[in-house]
Scaffold this active site. Structure first.
Site, short mmCIF file in Angstrom:
data_model
loop_
_atom_site.label_atom_id
_atom_site.label_comp_id
_atom_site.label_asym_id
_atom_site.label_seq_id
_atom_site.Cartn_x
_atom_site.Cartn_y
_atom_site.Cartn_z
N ASN A 46 0.78 -1.19 0.05
CA ASN A 46 -0.11 0.06 0.05
C ASN A 46 0.67 1.23 0.07
OD1 ASN A 46 0.60 -0.76 2.64
ND2 ASN A 46 -0.79 0.36 3.28
N GLY B 126 1.69 -6.01 7.50
CA GLY B 126 0.82 -6.33 6.53
C GLY B 126 -0.31 -6.87 7.14
N SER B 127 -0.96 -8.22 6.85
CA SER B 127 -2.18 -8.58 7.26
C SER B 127 -2.09 -9.28 8.43
CB SER B 127 -2.80 -9.51 6.10
OG SER B 127 -2.28 -10.46 6.12
N GLN B 128 -3.37 -9.68 9.26
CA GLN B 128 -3.19 -10.40 10.35
C GLN B 128 -2.87 -12.07 10.15
OE1 GLN B 128 -5.26 -12.52 11.98
NE2 GLN B 128 -4.30 -12.60 13.99
N PRO B 129 -3.66 -12.57 9.09
CA PRO B 129 -3.30 -13.94 8.82
C PRO B 129 -1.61 -14.24 8.61
CG PRO B 129 -5.28 -13.34 7.70
CD PRO B 129 -4.72 -12.20 8.39
N THR B 130 -1.33 -13.30 7.86
CA THR B 130 0.06 -13.56 7.32
C THR B 130 1.04 -13.33 8.85
OG1 THR B 130 -0.06 -12.62 5.34
CG2 THR B 130 2.21 -12.80 5.95
N ALA B 131 0.73 -12.52 9.43
CA ALA B 131 1.38 -12.23 10.81
C ALA B 131 1.33 -13.63 11.94
CB ALA B 131 0.75 -11.18 11.75
N GLU C 89 3.13 -5.11 12.35
CA GLU C 89 2.37 -3.93 12.59
C GLU C 89 1.22 -4.39 11.69
OE1 GLU C 89 0.43 -1.33 11.80
OE2 GLU C 89 1.78 -0.62 10.54
N CYS D 288 -3.49 1.32 6.65
CA CYS D 288 -4.06 0.68 7.70
C CYS D 288 -4.58 1.81 8.72
CB CYS D 288 -2.96 -0.10 8.56
SG CYS D 288 -1.45 1.12 8.99
N GLU E 8 6.94 1.12 16.80
CA GLU E 8 8.06 1.70 15.91
C GLU E 8 8.22 3.18 16.20
OE1 GLU E 8 6.39 0.44 12.22
OE2 GLU E 8 7.55 -1.25 12.12
N1 LIG Z 1 -0.44 -2.30 6.43
C1 LIG Z 1 -1.58 -3.17 6.66
O1 LIG Z 1 -2.16 -3.24 7.47
C2 LIG Z 1 -1.77 -3.98 5.40
C3 LIG Z 1 -2.73 -4.76 5.48
N2 LIG Z 1 -3.21 -5.48 4.54
C4 LIG Z 1 -4.53 -6.51 4.69
O2 LIG Z 1 -4.31 -7.41 4.10
C5 LIG Z 1 -5.15 -7.86 3.13
C6 LIG Z 1 -4.25 -8.99 2.27
O3 LIG Z 1 -3.10 -8.36 1.55
P1 LIG Z 1 -2.08 -9.04 1.49
O4 LIG Z 1 -0.99 -8.45 0.27
O5 LIG Z 1 -2.24 -10.59 0.71
O6 LIG Z 1 -1.13 -8.78 2.46
P2 LIG Z 1 -0.01 -9.86 3.25
O7 LIG Z 1 -0.02 -9.50 4.68
O8 LIG Z 1 -0.15 -11.12 2.64
O9 LIG Z 1 1.30 -9.15 2.57
C7 LIG Z 1 2.10 -8.28 3.37
C8 LIG Z 1 3.52 -8.65 2.84
O10 LIG Z 1 4.00 -10.28 3.63
C9 LIG Z 1 4.28 -10.97 2.49
N3 LIG Z 1 3.70 -12.20 2.86
C10 LIG Z 1 2.51 -13.07 2.26
N4 LIG Z 1 2.52 -14.30 3.08
C11 LIG Z 1 3.81 -14.44 3.75
C12 LIG Z 1 4.35 -15.36 4.55
N5 LIG Z 1 3.78 -16.65 4.52
N6 LIG Z 1 5.31 -15.30 5.05
C13 LIG Z 1 6.34 -14.33 4.75
N7 LIG Z 1 5.70 -13.21 4.22
C14 LIG Z 1 4.70 -13.02 3.63
C15 LIG Z 1 3.80 -10.37 1.25
O11 LIG Z 1 4.49 -11.02 0.18
C16 LIG Z 1 3.85 -9.13 1.43
O12 LIG Z 1 5.37 -8.73 1.18
C17 LIG Z 1 -5.51 -6.79 2.39
O13 LIG Z 1 -6.81 -6.90 1.92
C18 LIG Z 1 -5.56 -5.87 3.93
O14 LIG Z 1 -6.69 -6.20 4.61
C19 LIG Z 1 -2.34 -5.39 3.45
C20 LIG Z 1 -1.37 -5.02 3.44
C21 LIG Z 1 -0.88 -3.67 4.24
N1 LIG Z 2 1.82 1.06 8.40
C1 LIG Z 2 0.83 1.51 7.53
C2 LIG Z 2 1.13 3.03 7.85
C3 LIG Z 2 1.93 3.82 8.31
C4 LIG Z 2 1.87 5.28 8.29
C5 LIG Z 2 3.07 5.89 9.04
O1 LIG Z 2 4.02 5.43 9.51
O2 LIG Z 2 3.01 7.34 8.87
C6 LIG Z 2 0.22 0.83 6.73
O3 LIG Z 2 -0.90 1.47 5.91
O4 LIG Z 2 0.37 -0.28 6.89
#
Ligand SMILES: NC(=O)C1=CN([C@@H]2O[C@H](COP(=O)(O)OP(=O)(O)OC[C@H]3O[C@@H](n4cnc5c(N)ncnc54)[C@H](O)[C@@H]3O)[C@@H](O)[C@H]2O)C=CC1
Ligand SMILES: N/C(=C\C=C\C(=O)O)C(=O)O
Length: 487
Positions: A155, A231-236, A253, A287, A468
């Protein structure tokens, strides 16, 4: 006949060198839906090579003084700034965001990330205590953790990647970073600037590819003791599982379901445009974006009318259009996911006041397969609905009425997330009371997204672990040791 367009080919950056990969993933231009770039589909082998380069670079880099490292970070900020326009163009094309946002927010903040940590890294102090009755003193020292594994989302691509790289290397670590496979271009361009800024080979290594393949290889690597993830909660959850056998340090985060609480004494002249922005900035793909708006009942109708009018003026356009407020969403899959939430709300009896399915989107022919949608306002929706409880991460916001302060705090706190809240009121006492009771790592009152990089940034509950910021990032990227001296 038009010639075949050349695709942009990215390469991994390991040990100061660009290296090709055996296989590649397609990367799309969100504003047209066309493939325009190929991203390395790296795996274990590339992570092995990057970890080796980071291991070799660590002794020399971690032995430099903070001042010497700060000089390098400041040079990096300068060279990034010199490439601002080029980077902004690339970020906008790769992510779908407007060029204006990339120019005024993403790239300037990436520059600032390096300047900020170059400076804050010079001002850390350690603790010391005395036990004079035993002839002892105790003090703490901090040392870099080693090789930092950094995983960033799509994003705010360069903005969030550099928010991790800068504090990690400032503290003396070397890094292996993995940007999102959906938005890798500016990270690759950034690698081209490292040598010019005097970053030694191996200090910053960037490996591209998907989460399950290269992300997991990085998280599972035994020589990477620390993972910083946004990134996302499931990946975390998956990262936490993979890290557990190694007891890795984790900073997570994650997402939000951020409330805006608007009391009847709010200054609506300021609140309405700020809440439109907090709901729809960057296509709602931040986020910190607002997605639940609670409005006190006495001003509910007036707010709703004015909010919908203002939302209708939030222009969706091609990313290069200087008058556009919003560009394209990141991917077809994400667009479909966001739309599915609106359909779900409708089947539950909610009303869509503007946007998706109500208003018409007008786009040039070339962009009609792009991932665009209108900012959408939903009302008459229950707090338990999926639109009111799950992170949508798109230009969709819900507006509902409330009666009392206590009630709105309970309702705002009723979701699993706890990242960012906004409160609008002129009553200072109420602002302090409400801000304190909200389960939220950040509370903005009478404003949104004014960032103070010195102070902790991060979420409560399912919005993450850790914080952070100047001191928090330093604490995370270093190990602390207590030393006792008997004299
Ligand atoms: N900053 C935030 O809060 C963010 C939230 N999201 C949320 O997550 C949803 C899904 O978006 P995604 O792109 O699928 O997010 P994601 O959490 O899957 O991706 C974020 C990063 O994690 C990596 N990643 C994915 N699976 C992994 C694994 N098993 N091990 C290590 N790294 C991994 C991805 O390649 C990417 O670099 C979005 O619709 C949104 O709701 C997505 C991106 C940012
Ligand atoms: N972490 C995100 C935004 C952070 C903004 C900032 O540090 O100012 C996000 O959208 O995932």
């Amino acid at each position: 006949m038009a010639g075949k367009r050349e695709l942009l080919m990215l390469e991994n950056f390991i040990g100061g060198k660009f290296l090709p990969c055996n296989s590649y993933i397609d990367s799309y231009d969100p504003s047209t839906g066309e493939v325009y770039c190929k991203v390395p589909n790296s795996g274990k082998e590339e992570i092995e090579a990057a970890v080796e380069a980071a291991r070799e670079a660590f002794p020399a880099w971690s032995s430099r003084s903070p001042q010497e490292r700060s000089l390098v970070l400041n040079r990096l900020a300068d060279v990034l700034e010199q490439s601002l326009e080029e980077l902004a163009q690339a970020e906008s094309k790769d992510q779908g965001k407007t060029l204006t946002v990339a120019r005024t927010m993403d790239i300037p903040r990436s520059v600032l990330n390096f300047r900020f940590f170059a400076s804050s890294n010079l001002h850390h102090v350690s603790e010391c205590t005395q036990m004079s009755h035993l002839g002892c003193m105790h003090y703490t020292v901090r040392t870099p953790v080693g090789i930092a594994g950094l995983i960033s989302p799509w994003n705010l691509p360069l903005y969030l990647l550099t928010w991790k790289i800068a504090p990690a290397v400032a503290a003396g670590n070397t890094v292996v970073a993995k940007p999102s496979e959906l938005t890798s271009v500016t990270a690759w361009m950034f690698c081209k600037l490292l040598d010019k800024a005097g970053v030694p080979p191996g200090v910053i290594n960037i490996v591209f590819g998907t989460g399950p393949r290269v992300g997991e290889a990085l998280v599972s690597h035994p020589e990477v003791p620390l993972i910083s993830f946004t990134g996302s909660q499931p990946t975390a959850e998956r990262i936490t599982q993979l890290s557990a056998p190694h007891c890795k340090k984790l900073s997570l985060e994650l997402g939000g379901k951020n409330p805006a609480i608007i009391f009847e004494d709010a200054n609506l002249e300021e609140c309405i445009p700020a809440t439109v922005r907090s709901s729809f900035a960057n296509q709602g793909e931040i986020c910190l974006c607002t997605s639940r708006i609670f409005v006190q009942r006495s001003i509910y109708s007036e707010f709703l009318k004015r909010f919908v009018e203002a939302t209708r003026k939030w222009k969706v356009g091609i990313p290069s259009d200087p008058s556009a407020n919003m560009g394209a969403l990141i991917s077809k899959a994400h667009l479909e996911k966001v739309r599915s939430y609106i359909l779900k709300a409708q089947t539950e009896g909610a009303r869509i006041l503007c946007g998706e399915g109500v208003d018409q989107l007008s786009l040039p022919l070339r962009n009609q397969a792009g991932y665009f949608m209108l900012p959408t306002v939903i009302t008459d929706i229950k707090d338990e609905s999926r639109c009111m409880t799950e992170e949508i991460f798109g230009p969709v916001t819900c507006v509902v009425p409330f009666d009392s302060e206590e009630e709105v705090i309970t309702r705002a706190n009723s979701v699993r997330y706890g990242l960012a809240a906004t409160v609008w009121s002129k009553d200072v006492g109420r602002i302090h009371r409400v801000a304190k009771k909200l389960q939220s790592g950040l509370v903005w009152t009478n404003c949104w997204l004014i960032r103070e990089l010195n102070l902790p940034f991060g979420g409560m509950k399912s919005s993450g672990i850790g914080r952070e910021g100047a001191k928090d990032s330093y604490d995370f990227f270093t190990e602390i040791k207590t030393i006792t001296i008997k004299y």
